[in-house]
Design an enzyme around this catalytic site. Structure first.
Site, PDB file in Angstrom:
ATOM      1  N   TYR A  13      30.985  20.990   3.474  1.00  0.00           N
ATOM      2  CA  TYR A  13      30.152  21.399   4.602  1.00  0.00           C
ATOM      3  C   TYR A  13      30.668  22.704   5.170  1.00  0.00           C
ATOM      4  O   TYR A  13      31.878  22.864   5.400  1.00  0.00           O
ATOM      5  CB  TYR A  13      30.197  20.352   5.716  1.00  0.00           C
ATOM      6  CG  TYR A  13      29.512  19.061   5.355  1.00  0.00           C
ATOM      7  CD1 TYR A  13      28.127  19.003   5.220  1.00  0.00           C
ATOM      8  CD2 TYR A  13      30.247  17.895   5.148  1.00  0.00           C
ATOM      9  CE1 TYR A  13      27.495  17.809   4.880  1.00  0.00           C
ATOM     10  CE2 TYR A  13      29.615  16.707   4.820  1.00  0.00           C
ATOM     11  CZ  TYR A  13      28.242  16.670   4.688  1.00  0.00           C
ATOM     12  OH  TYR A  13      27.620  15.503   4.363  1.00  0.00           O
ATOM     13  N   LYS A  24      33.445  33.019   4.538  1.00  0.00           N
ATOM     14  CA  LYS A  24      34.544  32.438   3.771  1.00  0.00           C
ATOM     15  C   LYS A  24      34.016  31.629   2.580  1.00  0.00           C
ATOM     16  O   LYS A  24      34.616  31.620   1.499  1.00  0.00           O
ATOM     17  CB  LYS A  24      35.363  31.520   4.701  1.00  0.00           C
ATOM     18  CG  LYS A  24      36.535  30.830   4.051  1.00  0.00           C
ATOM     19  CD  LYS A  24      37.719  31.749   3.958  1.00  0.00           C
ATOM     20  CE  LYS A  24      38.944  31.050   3.420  1.00  0.00           C
ATOM     21  NZ  LYS A  24      40.091  31.954   3.390  1.00  0.00           N
ATOM     22  N   ARG A  71      22.260  21.086   4.766  1.00  0.00           N
ATOM     23  CA  ARG A  71      22.055  19.823   5.473  1.00  0.00           C
ATOM     24  C   ARG A  71      21.185  20.133   6.680  1.00  0.00           C
ATOM     25  O   ARG A  71      21.638  20.818   7.616  1.00  0.00           O
ATOM     26  CB  ARG A  71      23.377  19.188   5.912  1.00  0.00           C
ATOM     27  CG  ARG A  71      23.105  17.834   6.598  1.00  0.00           C
ATOM     28  CD  ARG A  71      24.344  16.997   6.788  1.00  0.00           C
ATOM     29  NE  ARG A  71      25.175  17.447   7.879  1.00  0.00           N
ATOM     30  CZ  ARG A  71      26.164  16.724   8.419  1.00  0.00           C
ATOM     31  NH1 ARG A  71      26.435  15.521   7.929  1.00  0.00           N
ATOM     32  NH2 ARG A  71      26.891  17.206   9.400  1.00  0.00           N
ATOM     33  N   ILE A 230      35.454  18.886   4.364  1.00  0.00           N
ATOM     34  CA  ILE A 230      35.193  19.677   5.569  1.00  0.00           C
ATOM     35  C   ILE A 230      36.076  20.908   5.633  1.00  0.00           C
ATOM     36  O   ILE A 230      35.875  21.772   6.485  1.00  0.00           O
ATOM     37  CB  ILE A 230      35.395  18.843   6.855  1.00  0.00           C
ATOM     38  CG1 ILE A 230      36.732  18.099   6.785  1.00  0.00           C
ATOM     39  CG2 ILE A 230      34.221  17.916   7.083  1.00  0.00           C
ATOM     40  CD1 ILE A 230      37.250  17.680   8.132  1.00  0.00           C
ATOM     41  N   ASP A 278      35.234  -3.197 -27.204  1.00  0.00           N
ATOM     42  CA  ASP A 278      33.909  -3.532 -27.732  1.00  0.00           C
ATOM     43  C   ASP A 278      32.895  -2.595 -27.092  1.00  0.00           C
ATOM     44  O   ASP A 278      33.269  -1.578 -26.510  1.00  0.00           O
ATOM     45  CB  ASP A 278      33.575  -5.018 -27.554  1.00  0.00           C
ATOM     46  CG  ASP A 278      33.565  -5.442 -26.096  1.00  0.00           C
ATOM     47  OD1 ASP A 278      33.845  -4.584 -25.241  1.00  0.00           O
ATOM     48  OD2 ASP A 278      33.269  -6.616 -25.804  1.00  0.00           O
TER      49      ASP A 278
HETATM   50  N1  COA Z   1      33.861  26.112   5.253  1.00  0.00           N
HETATM   51  C1  COA Z   1      34.229  27.394   5.026  1.00  0.00           C
HETATM   52  N2  COA Z   1      35.377  27.928   5.483  1.00  0.00           N
HETATM   53  C2  COA Z   1      36.182  27.124   6.212  1.00  0.00           C
HETATM   54  C3  COA Z   1      35.859  25.789   6.481  1.00  0.00           C
HETATM   55  C4  COA Z   1      34.644  25.282   5.974  1.00  0.00           C
HETATM   56  N3  COA Z   1      34.254  24.023   6.188  1.00  0.00           N
HETATM   57  N4  COA Z   1      36.841  25.242   7.220  1.00  0.00           N
HETATM   58  C5  COA Z   1      37.767  26.197   7.394  1.00  0.00           C
HETATM   59  N5  COA Z   1      37.372  27.342   6.791  1.00  0.00           N
HETATM   60  C6  COA Z   1      38.084  28.608   6.699  1.00  0.00           C
HETATM   61  C7  COA Z   1      38.412  29.211   8.055  1.00  0.00           C
HETATM   62  O1  COA Z   1      37.345  30.029   8.473  1.00  0.00           O
HETATM   63  C8  COA Z   1      39.659  29.997   7.719  1.00  0.00           C
HETATM   64  O2  COA Z   1      39.282  31.152   7.025  1.00  0.00           O
HETATM   65  P1  COA Z   1      39.990  32.571   7.349  1.00  0.00           P
HETATM   66  O3  COA Z   1      41.463  32.273   7.462  1.00  0.00           O
HETATM   67  O4  COA Z   1      39.647  33.429   6.189  1.00  0.00           O
HETATM   68  O5  COA Z   1      39.362  33.008   8.626  1.00  0.00           O
HETATM   69  C9  COA Z   1      40.365  29.126   6.691  1.00  0.00           C
HETATM   70  O6  COA Z   1      39.333  28.341   6.075  1.00  0.00           O
HETATM   71  C10 COA Z   1      41.423  28.214   7.263  1.00  0.00           C
HETATM   72  O7  COA Z   1      40.813  27.438   8.282  1.00  0.00           O
HETATM   73  P2  COA Z   1      41.699  26.684   9.400  1.00  0.00           P
HETATM   74  O8  COA Z   1      42.174  27.681  10.406  1.00  0.00           O
HETATM   75  O9  COA Z   1      42.741  25.865   8.722  1.00  0.00           O
HETATM   76  O10 COA Z   1      40.634  25.705  10.014  1.00  0.00           O
HETATM   77  P3  COA Z   1      40.050  25.760  11.450  1.00  0.00           P
HETATM   78  O11 COA Z   1      41.066  25.233  12.399  1.00  0.00           O
HETATM   79  O12 COA Z   1      39.449  27.100  11.708  1.00  0.00           O
HETATM   80  O13 COA Z   1      38.834  24.699  11.348  1.00  0.00           O
HETATM   81  C11 COA Z   1      37.705  22.638  11.193  1.00  0.00           C
HETATM   82  C12 COA Z   1      39.061  23.326  11.143  1.00  0.00           C
HETATM   83  C13 COA Z   1      37.834  21.181  10.841  1.00  0.00           C
HETATM   84  C14 COA Z   1      37.103  22.775  12.609  1.00  0.00           C
HETATM   85  C15 COA Z   1      36.783  23.362  10.149  1.00  0.00           C
HETATM   86  O14 COA Z   1      37.405  23.219   8.893  1.00  0.00           O
HETATM   87  C16 COA Z   1      35.348  22.909  10.124  1.00  0.00           C
HETATM   88  O15 COA Z   1      34.569  23.244  10.993  1.00  0.00           O
HETATM   89  N6  COA Z   1      34.962  22.167   9.067  1.00  0.00           N
HETATM   90  C17 COA Z   1      33.584  21.730   8.870  1.00  0.00           C
HETATM   91  C18 COA Z   1      33.161  20.693   9.874  1.00  0.00           C
HETATM   92  C19 COA Z   1      31.787  20.192   9.611  1.00  0.00           C
HETATM   93  O16 COA Z   1      30.974  20.841   8.973  1.00  0.00           O
HETATM   94  N7  COA Z   1      31.462  18.978  10.107  1.00  0.00           N
HETATM   95  C20 COA Z   1      30.184  18.383   9.880  1.00  0.00           C
HETATM   96  C21 COA Z   1      30.136  17.633   8.606  1.00  0.00           C
HETATM   97  S1  COA Z   1      31.109  16.182   8.608  1.00  0.00           S
HETATM   98 MG    MG Z   2      26.429  11.789  10.480  1.00  0.00          MG
END
Ligand code: COA
Ligand code: MG
Length: 312
Positions: A13, A24, A71, A230, A278
Protein backbone atom coordinates in the site's frame (compact mmCIF):
# COMPACT_ATOMS: atom_id res chain seq x y z
CA UNK A 1 -3.37 -10.27 -16.99
CA UNK A 2 -3.69 -14.05 -17.34
CA UNK A 3 -4.96 -15.08 -13.92
CA UNK A 4 -3.15 -18.45 -13.98
CA UNK A 5 0.16 -16.60 -14.11
CA UNK A 6 -0.51 -14.16 -11.30
CA UNK A 7 2.41 -13.71 -8.94
CA UNK A 8 1.23 -11.57 -6.07
CA UNK A 9 3.51 -12.37 -3.13
CA UNK A 10 3.52 -8.75 -2.01
CA UNK A 11 0.85 -6.08 -2.24
CA UNK A 12 2.36 -2.79 -1.02
CA UNK A 13 0.00 0.00 0.00
CA UNK A 14 1.19 3.47 -0.88
CA UNK A 15 -0.85 6.27 0.75
CA UNK A 16 -2.42 8.23 -2.11
CA UNK A 17 -2.11 11.60 -0.39
CA UNK A 18 1.65 11.36 0.19
CA UNK A 19 3.61 12.65 -2.79
CA UNK A 20 6.80 11.55 -1.01
CA UNK A 21 5.67 7.91 -0.81
CA UNK A 22 4.16 7.97 -4.29
CA UNK A 23 7.57 9.09 -5.62
CA UNK A 24 9.34 6.51 -3.50
CA UNK A 25 7.15 3.72 -4.88
CA UNK A 26 8.78 4.19 -8.28
CA UNK A 27 12.05 2.79 -6.92
CA UNK A 28 10.52 -0.17 -5.05
CA UNK A 29 10.13 -3.74 -6.26
CA UNK A 30 6.78 -5.13 -5.19
CA UNK A 31 4.70 -7.65 -7.13
CA UNK A 32 1.71 -5.35 -6.80
CA UNK A 33 1.78 -1.67 -5.91
CA UNK A 34 -1.59 -0.62 -4.47
CA UNK A 35 -2.08 3.14 -4.36
CA UNK A 36 -4.45 3.73 -1.49
CA UNK A 37 -7.41 6.08 -1.54
CA UNK A 38 -9.13 4.50 1.47
CA UNK A 39 -7.99 4.48 5.10
CA UNK A 40 -4.54 6.07 4.73
CA UNK A 41 -6.20 9.18 3.24
CA UNK A 42 -8.20 11.52 5.46
CA UNK A 43 -11.62 12.70 4.22
CA UNK A 44 -10.33 16.21 3.49
CA UNK A 45 -7.58 14.85 1.20
CA UNK A 46 -9.70 12.32 -0.76
CA UNK A 47 -10.25 14.55 -3.80
CA UNK A 48 -6.57 15.60 -4.04
CA UNK A 49 -5.41 12.01 -3.57
CA UNK A 50 -7.40 10.85 -6.61
CA UNK A 51 -5.43 13.24 -8.81
CA UNK A 52 -2.06 12.41 -7.20
CA UNK A 53 -2.70 8.69 -7.65
CA UNK A 54 -3.86 9.12 -11.25
CA UNK A 55 -0.61 11.03 -12.00
CA UNK A 56 1.45 8.35 -10.24
CA UNK A 57 -0.09 5.54 -12.32
CA UNK A 58 0.60 7.48 -15.48
CA UNK A 59 4.37 7.50 -14.71
CA UNK A 60 6.56 4.65 -16.00
CA UNK A 61 7.57 2.09 -13.36
CA UNK A 62 10.41 -0.47 -13.23
CA UNK A 63 9.53 -3.58 -15.24
CA UNK A 64 9.82 -5.73 -12.07
CA UNK A 65 6.51 -4.23 -10.91
CA UNK A 66 3.94 -6.25 -12.77
CA UNK A 67 0.78 -4.85 -11.39
CA UNK A 68 -0.45 -1.37 -10.58
CA UNK A 69 -3.56 -1.34 -8.42
CA UNK A 70 -5.65 1.30 -6.71
CA UNK A 71 -7.50 0.64 -3.48
CA UNK A 72 -10.67 2.67 -3.89
CA UNK A 73 -13.05 3.58 -1.08
CA UNK A 74 -15.76 1.05 -0.28
CA UNK A 75 -18.91 0.97 -2.38
CA UNK A 76 -20.97 1.82 0.72
CA UNK A 77 -18.90 5.00 1.34
CA UNK A 78 -20.39 6.73 -1.68
CA UNK A 79 -16.86 7.65 -2.85
CA UNK A 80 -16.17 4.66 -5.09
CA UNK A 81 -17.72 6.10 -8.26
CA UNK A 82 -15.61 9.27 -8.02
CA UNK A 83 -12.46 7.24 -7.33
CA UNK A 84 -13.07 4.92 -10.28
CA UNK A 85 -13.96 7.74 -12.67
CA UNK A 86 -10.56 9.34 -12.06
CA UNK A 87 -8.24 6.35 -11.91
CA UNK A 88 -9.80 4.50 -14.85
CA UNK A 89 -8.51 7.31 -17.06
CA UNK A 90 -5.03 5.78 -16.79
CA UNK A 91 -4.20 3.04 -19.33
CA UNK A 92 -1.57 1.70 -16.89
CA UNK A 93 -4.10 0.65 -14.26
CA UNK A 94 -4.33 -3.14 -14.06
CA UNK A 95 -6.23 -3.85 -10.84
CA UNK A 96 -8.83 -2.41 -8.47
CA UNK A 97 -8.70 -3.38 -4.79
CA UNK A 98 -12.15 -3.05 -3.21
CA UNK A 99 -12.38 -2.69 0.57
CA UNK A 100 -15.20 -3.88 2.83
CA UNK A 101 -16.75 -6.16 0.23
CA UNK A 102 -19.82 -7.63 1.91
CA UNK A 103 -21.80 -9.08 -0.98
CA UNK A 104 -21.67 -9.84 -4.69
CA UNK A 105 -23.43 -6.54 -5.43
CA UNK A 106 -20.33 -4.55 -4.34
CA UNK A 107 -18.34 -6.28 -7.10
CA UNK A 108 -21.16 -5.93 -9.63
CA UNK A 109 -21.19 -2.18 -8.98
CA UNK A 110 -17.44 -1.85 -9.60
CA UNK A 111 -17.59 -4.07 -12.68
CA UNK A 112 -20.47 -2.06 -14.13
CA UNK A 113 -18.62 1.23 -13.63
CA UNK A 114 -15.50 -0.24 -15.25
CA UNK A 115 -17.34 -1.57 -18.31
CA UNK A 116 -19.34 1.61 -18.74
CA UNK A 117 -16.27 3.87 -18.38
CA UNK A 118 -13.96 1.84 -20.60
CA UNK A 119 -16.54 1.23 -23.33
CA UNK A 120 -17.16 4.97 -23.62
CA UNK A 121 -13.44 5.87 -23.66
CA UNK A 122 -10.60 5.41 -26.12
CA UNK A 123 -8.96 2.91 -23.74
CA UNK A 124 -11.41 0.17 -24.74
CA UNK A 125 -8.48 -1.89 -26.08
CA UNK A 126 -6.61 -2.07 -22.74
CA UNK A 127 -6.40 -5.45 -20.98
CA UNK A 128 -9.30 -6.26 -18.64
CA UNK A 129 -9.06 -4.74 -15.17
CA UNK A 130 -8.84 -7.40 -12.49
CA UNK A 131 -10.48 -7.07 -9.07
CA UNK A 132 -9.32 -8.01 -5.58
CA UNK A 133 -11.82 -8.08 -2.71
CA UNK A 134 -10.95 -7.22 0.88
CA UNK A 135 -12.71 -9.52 3.30
CA UNK A 136 -12.95 -7.71 6.62
CA UNK A 137 -16.24 -8.39 8.37
CA UNK A 138 -18.38 -11.24 9.67
CA UNK A 139 -20.90 -10.60 6.90
CA UNK A 140 -18.27 -10.94 4.18
CA UNK A 141 -17.10 -14.26 5.62
CA UNK A 142 -20.71 -15.51 5.60
CA UNK A 143 -21.10 -14.39 1.95
CA UNK A 144 -17.79 -15.72 0.63
CA UNK A 145 -19.32 -18.12 -1.89
CA UNK A 146 -21.48 -15.44 -3.50
CA UNK A 147 -18.58 -12.98 -3.51
CA UNK A 148 -16.24 -15.48 -5.18
CA UNK A 149 -18.84 -16.45 -7.78
CA UNK A 150 -19.85 -12.85 -8.55
CA UNK A 151 -17.59 -12.08 -11.52
CA UNK A 152 -14.77 -13.64 -13.58
CA UNK A 153 -12.82 -10.39 -13.07
CA UNK A 154 -12.21 -11.33 -9.44
CA UNK A 155 -8.61 -12.54 -9.17
CA UNK A 156 -8.05 -12.67 -5.42
CA UNK A 157 -9.12 -12.18 -1.82
CA UNK A 158 -7.40 -10.27 0.96
CA UNK A 159 -7.87 -10.84 4.68
CA UNK A 160 -7.86 -7.54 6.57
CA UNK A 161 -7.37 -8.08 10.29
CA UNK A 162 -7.91 -4.57 11.68
CA UNK A 163 -11.47 -4.04 10.46
CA UNK A 164 -12.30 -7.69 11.09
CA UNK A 165 -11.15 -7.31 14.72
CA UNK A 166 -13.22 -4.15 15.05
CA UNK A 167 -16.31 -5.89 13.68
CA UNK A 168 -16.01 -8.91 15.99
CA UNK A 169 -14.39 -7.25 19.04
CA UNK A 170 -11.37 -9.52 18.63
CA UNK A 171 -8.11 -9.01 20.51
CA UNK A 172 -5.29 -10.01 18.18
CA UNK A 173 -2.49 -12.13 19.65
CA UNK A 174 0.84 -13.11 18.04
CA UNK A 175 -0.43 -16.66 17.45
CA UNK A 176 -3.24 -15.29 15.21
CA UNK A 177 -5.46 -18.18 16.36
CA UNK A 178 -8.41 -15.81 16.79
CA UNK A 179 -8.44 -15.43 12.97
CA UNK A 180 -8.13 -19.13 12.20
CA UNK A 181 -11.71 -19.62 11.02
CA UNK A 182 -11.82 -16.48 8.86
CA UNK A 183 -8.40 -16.99 7.27
CA UNK A 184 -9.08 -20.64 6.58
CA UNK A 185 -12.50 -19.79 5.10
CA UNK A 186 -10.84 -17.28 2.77
CA UNK A 187 -8.19 -19.64 1.37
CA UNK A 188 -10.75 -22.43 1.07
CA UNK A 189 -13.27 -20.26 -0.81
CA UNK A 190 -10.56 -18.90 -3.11
CA UNK A 191 -9.48 -22.43 -3.95
CA UNK A 192 -13.06 -23.63 -4.49
CA UNK A 193 -13.71 -20.82 -6.97
CA UNK A 194 -10.30 -21.01 -8.62
CA UNK A 195 -9.14 -17.55 -7.56
CA UNK A 196 -5.34 -17.60 -7.85
CA UNK A 197 -4.43 -15.00 -5.25
CA UNK A 198 -4.91 -15.09 -1.46
CA UNK A 199 -3.29 -12.27 0.47
CA UNK A 200 -2.84 -12.37 4.22
CA UNK A 201 -3.06 -9.72 6.95
CA UNK A 202 -0.77 -6.69 7.33
CA UNK A 203 2.03 -7.10 9.85
CA UNK A 204 1.77 -3.75 11.60
CA UNK A 205 5.03 -4.28 13.52
CA UNK A 206 6.93 -3.12 10.48
CA UNK A 207 10.22 -2.69 12.31
CA UNK A 208 10.41 -6.30 13.55
CA UNK A 209 11.62 -8.67 10.85
CA UNK A 210 11.24 -11.78 13.05
CA UNK A 211 7.55 -11.09 13.72
CA UNK A 212 7.00 -10.51 10.01
CA UNK A 213 8.77 -13.74 9.03
CA UNK A 214 6.72 -15.78 11.55
CA UNK A 215 3.48 -14.27 10.24
CA UNK A 216 4.49 -14.97 6.63
CA UNK A 217 5.34 -18.59 7.42
CA UNK A 218 2.07 -18.98 9.33
CA UNK A 219 0.11 -17.63 6.34
CA UNK A 220 2.01 -19.74 3.81
CA UNK A 221 1.33 -22.90 5.83
CA UNK A 222 -2.39 -22.03 5.83
CA UNK A 223 -2.48 -21.69 2.05
CA UNK A 224 -2.05 -17.94 1.53
CA UNK A 225 0.26 -17.04 -1.34
CA UNK A 226 0.92 -13.41 -0.53
CA UNK A 227 0.89 -10.71 2.13
CA UNK A 228 -0.14 -7.08 2.35
CA UNK A 229 2.78 -4.75 3.10
CA UNK A 230 2.78 -1.23 4.48
CA UNK A 231 6.50 -0.48 4.47
CA UNK A 232 9.24 -1.07 1.86
CA UNK A 233 11.36 -2.88 4.47
CA UNK A 234 8.80 -5.73 4.49
CA UNK A 235 9.13 -6.60 0.79
CA UNK A 236 12.33 -8.68 0.94
CA UNK A 237 11.10 -11.05 3.64
CA UNK A 238 7.66 -11.40 2.06
CA UNK A 239 9.14 -12.23 -1.36
CA UNK A 240 11.54 -14.72 0.16
CA UNK A 241 8.95 -16.60 2.23
CA UNK A 242 6.23 -16.68 -0.44
CA UNK A 243 8.60 -18.00 -3.12
CA UNK A 244 9.55 -21.69 -2.95
CA UNK A 245 12.78 -22.08 -0.95
CA UNK A 246 15.85 -23.73 -2.50
CA UNK A 247 15.08 -26.91 -0.56
CA UNK A 248 11.47 -26.94 -1.76
CA UNK A 249 12.55 -26.48 -5.39
CA UNK A 250 15.11 -29.30 -5.12
CA UNK A 251 12.51 -31.64 -3.59
CA UNK A 252 9.87 -30.72 -6.19
CA UNK A 253 12.23 -31.21 -9.14
CA UNK A 254 13.40 -34.57 -7.79
CA UNK A 255 9.77 -35.69 -7.46
CA UNK A 256 8.87 -34.48 -10.97
CA UNK A 257 11.92 -36.17 -12.57
CA UNK A 258 11.41 -39.47 -10.74
CA UNK A 259 7.63 -39.38 -11.26
CA UNK A 260 8.09 -39.18 -15.04
CA UNK A 261 10.24 -42.35 -14.83
CA UNK A 262 7.75 -44.03 -12.48
CA UNK A 263 4.88 -43.26 -14.88
CA UNK A 264 6.83 -44.82 -17.79
CA UNK A 265 7.34 -47.92 -15.62
CA UNK A 266 3.59 -47.99 -14.82
CA UNK A 267 4.04 -47.15 -11.12
CA UNK A 268 1.48 -44.77 -9.58
CA UNK A 269 2.95 -44.90 -6.08
CA UNK A 270 6.65 -44.98 -5.23
CA UNK A 271 8.92 -43.56 -2.55
CA UNK A 272 11.50 -40.83 -2.09
CA UNK A 273 13.63 -40.45 1.04
CA UNK A 274 11.42 -42.99 2.81
CA UNK A 275 8.15 -41.18 2.07
CA UNK A 276 5.41 -42.34 -0.27
CA UNK A 277 4.82 -40.28 -3.40
CA UNK A 278 1.53 -40.63 -5.29
CA UNK A 279 -0.63 -38.43 -7.51
CA UNK A 280 -1.47 -35.54 -5.09
CA UNK A 281 2.15 -35.30 -3.90
CA UNK A 282 3.44 -35.31 -7.49
CA UNK A 283 0.88 -32.66 -8.46
CA UNK A 284 1.99 -30.52 -5.52
CA UNK A 285 5.60 -30.87 -6.70
CA UNK A 286 4.55 -29.70 -10.18
CA UNK A 287 2.81 -26.67 -8.66
CA UNK A 288 5.98 -25.76 -6.73
CA UNK A 289 8.04 -26.03 -9.94
CA UNK A 290 5.56 -23.77 -11.74
CA UNK A 291 5.64 -21.21 -8.92
CA UNK A 292 9.46 -21.29 -8.84
CA UNK A 293 9.52 -20.57 -12.58
CA UNK A 294 7.18 -17.60 -12.05
CA UNK A 295 9.52 -16.36 -9.29
CA UNK A 296 12.45 -16.40 -11.71
CA UNK A 297 14.22 -19.58 -10.50
CA UNK A 298 16.28 -21.30 -13.20
CA UNK A 299 14.34 -24.56 -12.93
CA UNK A 300 16.05 -26.10 -16.00
CA UNK A 301 19.45 -26.03 -14.31
CA UNK A 302 17.99 -27.59 -11.15
CA UNK A 303 16.46 -30.27 -13.37
CA UNK A 304 19.83 -30.99 -14.98
CA UNK A 305 21.29 -31.42 -11.49
CA UNK A 306 18.64 -34.00 -10.56
CA UNK A 307 18.24 -35.80 -13.90
CA UNK A 308 19.55 -39.07 -12.41
CA UNK A 309 16.83 -39.17 -9.72
CA UNK A 310 15.03 -42.53 -9.78
CA UNK A 311 11.75 -43.64 -8.15
CA UNK A 312 12.52 -45.96 -5.21
N1 COA B 1 5.09 3.23 0.23
C1 COA B 1 6.11 3.91 -0.35
N2 COA B 1 7.13 4.45 0.35
C2 COA B 1 7.11 4.28 1.69
C3 COA B 1 6.08 3.59 2.35
C4 COA B 1 5.04 3.05 1.56
N3 COA B 1 4.02 2.37 2.10
N4 COA B 1 6.33 3.58 3.67
C5 COA B 1 7.48 4.24 3.84
N5 COA B 1 7.96 4.68 2.65
C6 COA B 1 9.19 5.40 2.38
C7 COA B 1 9.29 6.72 3.11
O1 COA B 1 8.71 7.74 2.32
C8 COA B 1 10.79 6.86 3.25
O2 COA B 1 11.31 7.23 2.01
P1 COA B 1 12.48 8.35 1.91
O3 COA B 1 13.45 8.02 3.01
O4 COA B 1 13.04 8.19 0.55
O5 COA B 1 11.76 9.64 2.11
C9 COA B 1 11.26 5.43 3.47
O6 COA B 1 10.26 4.60 2.87
C10 COA B 1 11.44 5.05 4.92
O7 COA B 1 10.22 5.31 5.58
P2 COA B 1 10.15 5.44 7.19
O8 COA B 1 10.68 6.78 7.59
O9 COA B 1 10.79 4.25 7.80
O10 COA B 1 8.60 5.34 7.43
P3 COA B 1 7.67 6.46 7.95
O11 COA B 1 7.88 6.62 9.42
O12 COA B 1 7.78 7.67 7.08
O13 COA B 1 6.21 5.82 7.70
C11 COA B 1 4.33 4.43 7.98
C12 COA B 1 5.76 4.69 8.41
C13 COA B 1 3.82 3.15 8.57
C14 COA B 1 3.43 5.60 8.43
C15 COA B 1 4.32 4.33 6.41
O14 COA B 1 5.18 3.27 6.07
C16 COA B 1 2.97 4.20 5.77
O15 COA B 1 2.22 5.15 5.68
N6 COA B 1 2.65 3.00 5.26
C17 COA B 1 1.41 2.75 4.54
C18 COA B 1 0.20 2.78 5.44
C19 COA B 1 -1.04 2.44 4.71
O16 COA B 1 -1.14 2.56 3.50
N7 COA B 1 -2.09 1.99 5.44
C20 COA B 1 -3.32 1.59 4.84
C21 COA B 1 -3.30 0.18 4.40
S1 COA B 1 -3.26 -0.97 5.71
MG1 MG C 1 -9.83 -2.07 6.32
Amino acid sequence: MATSNILRRSLLYVPGSSQRMLDKSRSLVADCIAYDLEDSVTPSRKADARILVRNAIDQPLPSEIKERAVRINSVSSGLALGDLTEVLKSPNLSTIVIPKVESASDLHFVNDVISHTLSSSSSAQQPPISLIALIESAKSIMNLSAICASTPSLSGLIFAAADFSLDLSITQTPSLTEFLYARSAIVTAARAYNLPSTIDLVCTEFKDEDVLRDECLNGKRMGFNGKQCIHPSQLGTVHEVFAPSGGEVDWAVRVVVADEKAARAGRGAWSLDGKMIDVPVAERAKAIVKKATLCGVDVESVRRRWKVEEPQ
